[in-house]
Design an enzyme around this catalytic site. Sequence first.
Site, PDB file in Angstrom:
ATOM      1  NE  ARG A  51       5.269 -13.459 -34.540  1.00 14.89           N
ATOM      2  CZ  ARG A  51       5.737 -12.963 -35.664  1.00 14.89           C
ATOM      3  NH1 ARG A  51       4.897 -12.538 -36.574  1.00 14.89           N
ATOM      4  NH2 ARG A  51       7.020 -12.876 -35.882  1.00 14.89           N
ATOM      5  CG  HIS A 241      15.361  10.823 -25.809  1.00  7.71           C
ATOM      6  ND1 HIS A 241      14.252  10.283 -25.207  1.00  7.71           N
ATOM      7  CD2 HIS A 241      16.022   9.783 -26.368  1.00  7.71           C
ATOM      8  CE1 HIS A 241      14.260   8.967 -25.400  1.00  7.71           C
ATOM      9  NE2 HIS A 241      15.311   8.648 -26.102  1.00  7.71           N
TER      10      HIS A 241
END
Length: 486
Positions: A51, A241
Amino acid sequence: MTSRVIPVDPFTLVVFGGSGDLSRRKILPALFHRDAAGQLPPETRIIGVSRRSVSRPDFQTFARAALTDHVAEANRDPAVVERFLERLDYLSADAREDGGWDELAHRLEERDDIKVFYLATTPELFAPVAERLGAHGLAGRNSRIVLEKPIGKNFASALAVNAAIGKVFPEEAIYRIDHYLGKETVQNLMALRFANALFEPLWTAAHIDNVQITVSEELGVEGRAGYYDTAGAMRDMVQNHILQLLCLVAMEAPTSLAADSLRDEKLKVLKSLKRIDGSNAAQATVRGQYRAGASAGGAVTGYLDELGAPSNTETFVAIRAEIGNWRWAGVPFYLRTGKRLPARVSEIVVQFRAVPHSVFEQPPEPNRLVIRLQPDEGVKLWLMIKDPGPGGMRLQHVPLDMSFAESFNTRNPDAYERLILDVVRGNQTLFMRRDEVEAAWTWVDPIIEAWAASSEPPKPYVAGTWGPAAAVALTERDGRSWSDAS
Ligand code: BG6
């Protein structure tokens, strides 16, 4: 030994959140390493987007600092650094506004190459960015979108994210990263299991007593307390994970390494996990939160001080999981992860059963296979041998030890190097499919809900210790113990 390098097809990688932390620590250094290895075609472009308005020279300065901080000097050939920086470009676009998108589309249309859109942003922007890409005709034949975890905060929100992205990109073009799958040693787990005839016949409840998966970190939340407090260890590490590691240990042999073949097998494991909820969470799980203590030789503050607010977010989790299928019936999978533990260690310990009948005075210790994912990557197989020399039949438990650093004189590439190039190659084997992510949440949600409903806060532990004492009790109740990092 040098690794074989096959250049990929020309591509443009657009990194949303290009001047953010992940880009600095992982994405840019990974691309640089692949460039240095000669794997990036000359026309490769990397476009940072955010942005904020950042000029091209500013982005190049940012990238140069990223390489200085995250690439070893010996690997930073100045000519390659300059070549790499020349590939970079930047433009400003806001996921929630129109400005910048036409310009991005225009730059991408200049070339008929592969387009990779890497969303290294907060998850709230996944859907809006995907929608803009679709609206500007950027989700075409040669486009791929890469999403960083977390995908959602629970099953319902993951479903919503997946649905929103799925409206714009087909599943074959969506790459959900779990960087553990890109780690060299995690892939080695597949090689160990499926390229050797030795282990598979023993890989069942008949011969394995328990499996332990530990991912411990010395670090605290390191300035990420804002994000971390909304996630906790369960969402940050276990949902992705650790469950992915569990899948690779427990799955059946896939018919091939084709993405869906592997992912079908992982999904079956996730769906076979026995439910833990309010009825059994108190026995099967432990959550903790670190207090002030010592880490890496220095005093460190507690989690609540770092956060600066009261919180029941867990920085440690231990779970006794079970997989309800024929192969694993009755075998506990002890999972544990936490911040501010005594060491950074990720390892999988497969503890075999004792011999059925001992002919020795001294009972033989059971065999143990230890797969060390990091650091000091390697594999150790603990065996019983006769203690050499006279003095009768004395036994010793010794490791057959294979350290990758000693055996292979090569740099261990970072997971992101492989994963990013796999996206370019269109290989989804090491990425999570939509249904895997959703199945993982289906198992995780009732545990988090049980904790939220309980009046008990996470158990405190002193930074620099292996978590609350209750984590030890979790295994001891079964007459077992955590294998010390070995
Ligand atoms: C990330 C988590 O996914 O994995 C972090 O968000 C954690 O909290 C990190 O520190 C651990 O990754 P690695 O590769 O250092 O083991």
